[in-house]
Design a protein around this motif. Structure first.
Motif, PDB file in Angstrom:
ATOM      1  N   PHE A   1       5.656  -5.870  -2.753  1.00  0.00           N
ATOM      2  CA  PHE A   1       5.188  -7.141  -3.285  1.00  0.00           C
ATOM      3  C   PHE A   1       3.677  -7.152  -3.394  1.00  0.00           C
ATOM      4  CE2 PHE A   1       8.965  -7.502  -0.709  1.00  0.00           C
ATOM      5  CZ  PHE A   1       9.864  -7.927  -1.678  1.00  0.00           C
ATOM      6  N   ARG A   2       3.186  -7.277  -4.642  1.00  0.00           N
ATOM      7  CA  ARG A   2       1.751  -7.441  -4.836  1.00  0.00           C
ATOM      8  C   ARG A   2       1.382  -8.855  -4.393  1.00  0.00           C
ATOM      9  NH1 ARG A   2       4.258  -5.839  -9.586  1.00  0.00           N
ATOM     10  NH2 ARG A   2       3.718  -3.771 -10.406  1.00  0.00           N
ATOM     11  N   PRO A   3       0.209  -9.025  -3.804  1.00  0.00           N
ATOM     12  CA  PRO A   3      -0.221 -10.384  -3.464  1.00  0.00           C
ATOM     13  C   PRO A   3      -0.916 -11.030  -4.657  1.00  0.00           C
ATOM     14  CG  PRO A   3      -1.693  -8.757  -2.455  1.00  0.00           C
ATOM     15  CD  PRO A   3      -0.722  -7.990  -3.298  1.00  0.00           C
ATOM     16  N   GLY A   4      -0.180 -11.860  -5.396  1.00  0.00           N
ATOM     17  CA  GLY A   4      -0.715 -12.441  -6.633  1.00  0.00           C
ATOM     18  C   GLY A   4      -1.469 -13.741  -6.370  1.00  0.00           C
ATOM     19  N   THR A   5      -2.510 -13.996  -7.176  1.00  0.00           N
ATOM     20  CA  THR A   5      -3.201 -15.293  -7.144  1.00  0.00           C
ATOM     21  C   THR A   5      -3.156 -15.885  -8.549  1.00  0.00           C
ATOM     22  OG1 THR A   5      -5.339 -14.310  -7.708  1.00  0.00           O
ATOM     23  CG2 THR A   5      -4.837 -14.539  -5.349  1.00  0.00           C
ATOM     24  N   ASP A   6      -3.472 -17.171  -8.661  1.00  0.00           N
ATOM     25  CA  ASP A   6      -3.346 -17.827  -9.963  1.00  0.00           C
ATOM     26  C   ASP A   6      -4.329 -17.284 -10.998  1.00  0.00           C
ATOM     27  OD1 ASP A   6      -1.279 -19.307  -9.076  1.00  0.00           O
ATOM     28  OD2 ASP A   6      -2.436 -21.148  -8.741  1.00  0.00           O
TER      29      ASP A   6
ATOM     30  N   SER B   1       0.828  -1.219   0.000  1.00  0.00           N
ATOM     31  CA  SER B   1       0.000   0.000   0.000  1.00  0.00           C
ATOM     32  C   SER B   1       0.855   1.259   0.000  1.00  0.00           C
ATOM     33  CB  SER B   1      -0.896   0.048   1.242  1.00  0.00           C
ATOM     34  OG  SER B   1      -1.751  -1.044   1.292  1.00  0.00           O
ATOM     35  N   ARG B   2       2.039   1.175   0.576  1.00  0.00           N
ATOM     36  CA  ARG B   2       2.888   2.367   0.674  1.00  0.00           C
ATOM     37  C   ARG B   2       3.501   2.761  -0.670  1.00  0.00           C
ATOM     38  NH1 ARG B   2       5.173   5.948   3.701  1.00  0.00           N
ATOM     39  NH2 ARG B   2       7.286   6.599   3.227  1.00  0.00           N
ATOM     40  N   VAL B   3       3.742   1.772  -1.546  1.00  0.00           N
ATOM     41  CA  VAL B   3       4.395   2.096  -2.823  1.00  0.00           C
ATOM     42  C   VAL B   3       3.408   2.067  -3.995  1.00  0.00           C
ATOM     43  CG1 VAL B   3       6.610   1.209  -2.009  1.00  0.00           C
ATOM     44  CG2 VAL B   3       5.149  -0.266  -3.353  1.00  0.00           C
TER      45      VAL B   3
ATOM     46  N   GLY C   1      -3.498  -8.598  -5.943  1.00  0.00           N
ATOM     47  CA  GLY C   1      -2.634  -8.455  -7.115  1.00  0.00           C
ATOM     48  C   GLY C   1      -2.300  -7.009  -7.422  1.00  0.00           C
ATOM     49  N   ARG C   2      -2.486  -6.603  -8.690  1.00  0.00           N
ATOM     50  CA  ARG C   2      -2.177  -5.229  -9.122  1.00  0.00           C
ATOM     51  C   ARG C   2      -3.257  -4.233  -8.682  1.00  0.00           C
ATOM     52  NH1 ARG C   2       1.423  -4.593 -13.317  1.00  0.00           N
ATOM     53  NH2 ARG C   2       0.396  -2.626 -13.841  1.00  0.00           N
ATOM     54  N   ASN C   3      -4.355  -4.747  -8.104  1.00  0.00           N
ATOM     55  CA  ASN C   3      -5.538  -3.887  -7.929  1.00  0.00           C
ATOM     56  C   ASN C   3      -5.926  -3.629  -6.477  1.00  0.00           C
ATOM     57  OD1 ASN C   3      -6.167  -3.451 -10.726  1.00  0.00           O
ATOM     58  ND2 ASN C   3      -6.669  -5.632 -10.812  1.00  0.00           N
ATOM     59  N   GLY C   4      -4.958  -3.627  -5.587  1.00  0.00           N
ATOM     60  CA  GLY C   4      -5.278  -3.478  -4.164  1.00  0.00           C
ATOM     61  C   GLY C   4      -6.026  -2.199  -3.861  1.00  0.00           C
TER      62      GLY C   4
ATOM     63  N   GLU D   1      -1.999   9.364   1.519  1.00  0.00           N
ATOM     64  CA  GLU D   1      -3.090  10.127   2.146  1.00  0.00           C
ATOM     65  C   GLU D   1      -4.173   9.156   2.624  1.00  0.00           C
ATOM     66  OE1 GLU D   1      -3.557  13.402   2.814  1.00  0.00           O
ATOM     67  OE2 GLU D   1      -1.464  13.617   2.239  1.00  0.00           O
ATOM     68  N   LEU D   2      -4.468   8.170   1.773  1.00  0.00           N
ATOM     69  CA  LEU D   2      -5.505   7.197   2.143  1.00  0.00           C
ATOM     70  C   LEU D   2      -5.099   6.436   3.404  1.00  0.00           C
ATOM     71  CD1 LEU D   2      -8.156   5.647   1.484  1.00  0.00           C
ATOM     72  CD2 LEU D   2      -6.725   4.006   0.253  1.00  0.00           C
ATOM     73  N   LEU D   3      -3.845   5.987   3.449  1.00  0.00           N
ATOM     74  CA  LEU D   3      -3.398   5.237   4.635  1.00  0.00           C
ATOM     75  C   LEU D   3      -3.522   6.091   5.895  1.00  0.00           C
ATOM     76  CD1 LEU D   3      -0.249   3.428   3.175  1.00  0.00           C
ATOM     77  CD2 LEU D   3      -2.302   2.311   4.075  1.00  0.00           C
TER      78      LEU D   3
END
Ligand code: GLY
Length: 378
Positions: free
Chosen positions: A312-317, A42-44, A338-341, A157-159
């Motif tokens: 690190f994005r959390p990727g799923t299959d 979320s930070r990056v 993934g890319r859409n957190g 800002e969101l965090l």
């Protein structure tokens, strides 16, 4: 047993779920646990809320879930801002997706055709029309797609706003590292910390991003780290002004984006590698980002480089997140985005709130049910 809900992970997703649960009094106590809140993906993040311009042919369920979340974002942002007493940094200027060579133009046309087929038309622009809308774009831009409904958010800002909103509604924050979720074979009983301590809980939401897979056997192998690097740059007094919209491009097949922030800043991202939890920002990654973004925004060479970062994005299959119950009773997932957190925060919050109230998974989130592999035809 106390009526306690533990949320593991204080990134945007975990902080938002904890805030919503406490706000709606969905548990007697809501505890948000993270040794270093807001320090992960979320930070990056770039902060694009852009289901249309992130859409790939074949990923219709990802697009539909993202579109549902985009529709929910303005009211989610307004509620967080109202509780927090501060802005969340939402931007409404939209996205311009641009292409610089013939292959990239062909890709752009393919994406536009699929979107039209799915009932989501976008505006196809010539190079000149694209540059007229965003004069910071360089002469190498040969074509564009305008996506005016995309939003963007300032991730930091969101965090900050989510942290403040959570405190206001009574979320208890604990700076400790959870190493596993405990259960008695049928029900969740709590979480265990790295120092061996235990906190009892009836329900646990795992929102630990790329680190979620190690927290319970039901999550093992379901989420993997997908490394990404970003740069944060700032226009100087003498620089050409930055774009006001999010600019996305495909440069020789490599995707790059520049997302505006206040103060003439841009987040430029992102590389994407399957490299495990390698934390280093690589020189090659910085070279690719700088080279690619300069092809479309040539004025950027004069900007100040303020930061480079990796996470690190959390990727799923299947590129869908994991939302809701899985494994023992009381275990809930809010991970695998993934890319859409950032985009999927809004639909994740409404989905987890529904589940915590005892309702079924909302229709728009069914494709992302956390236990979907358990019901796959055998
Ligand atoms: N959401 C953009 C990225 O993951 O790079």
């Amino acid at each position: 047993m106390v009526d306690r809900l533990v949320v593991v992970g204080a990134g945007a997703v975990g902080s938002a779920v904890a805030w919503a649960a406490a706000r709606e009094r969905l548990a007697g106590e809501v505890v948000l646990v993270d040794p270093d809140p807001g320090s992960g993906a979320s930070r990056v993040a770039g902060g694009m809320l852009a289901p249309i311009s992130e859409a790939w042919p074949g990923e219709r369920e990802v697009l539909e879930l993202g579109a549902a979340s985009l529709a929910a974002w303005p009211s989610f942002a307004a509620r967080v801002a109202s509780d927090a007493g501060r802005d969340v940094g939402l931007r409404t200027e939209g996205t311009l997706q641009v292409a610089v060579d013939a292959a990239d133009v062909a890709d752009l046309d393919r994406v536009a055709a699929h979107l039209a087929e799915w009932g989501r038309p976008v505006e196809r622009l010539t190079g000149r029309e694209t540059r007229r809308r965003e004069p910071s774009l360089g002469p190498s831009v040969r074509a564009g797609l305008a996506v005016p409904d995309d939003l963007a958010v300032d991730n930091r800002e969101l965090l900050g706003a989510l942290g403040a909103a959570g405190s206001v509604v009574g979320v208890r924050s604990l700076a400790r590292r959870v190493v596993r979720v405990l259960d008695d074979g049928a029900r969740v009983t709590g979480v265990e910390f790295a120092d061996g301590g235990v906190l009892e809980a009836e329900r646990v939401v795992v929102a630990a991003g790329a680190w979620s897979g190690s927290l319970h056997p039901a999550l093992e192998g379901r989420v993997r780290p997908v490394k990404g690097e970003i740069l944060r740059v700032r226009a100087r007094r003498t620089s050409l002004p930055p774009p006001s919209r999010t600019v996305r491009a495909s440069v020789s097949g490599r995707p790059v984006y520049a997302v505006p922030r206040d103060g003439g800043r841009l987040v430029v991202g992102a590389t994407q590698y399957e490299a495990g939890f390698d934390p280093d920002v690589l020189v090659g990654g910085v070279r690719d980002l700088v080279g690619d973004v300069e092809r479309v925004l040539p004025g950027i060479a004069d900007y100040a480089l303020e930061e480079s970062a990796a996470s690190f994005r959390p990727g799923t299959d299947d590129n869908l997140p994991m939302l809701g119950p899985l494994g023992p009773s009381g275990l809930l997932a809010a991970t695998g985005h993934g890319r859409n957190g950032m985009l999927l925060v809004a639909v994740t919050v409404s989905t987890l709130a529904a589940v915590l109230r005892g309702d079924a998974l909302p229709a728009e989130a069914r494709a992302a049910a956390a236990d979907r592999s358990a019901v796959a035809p055998g």
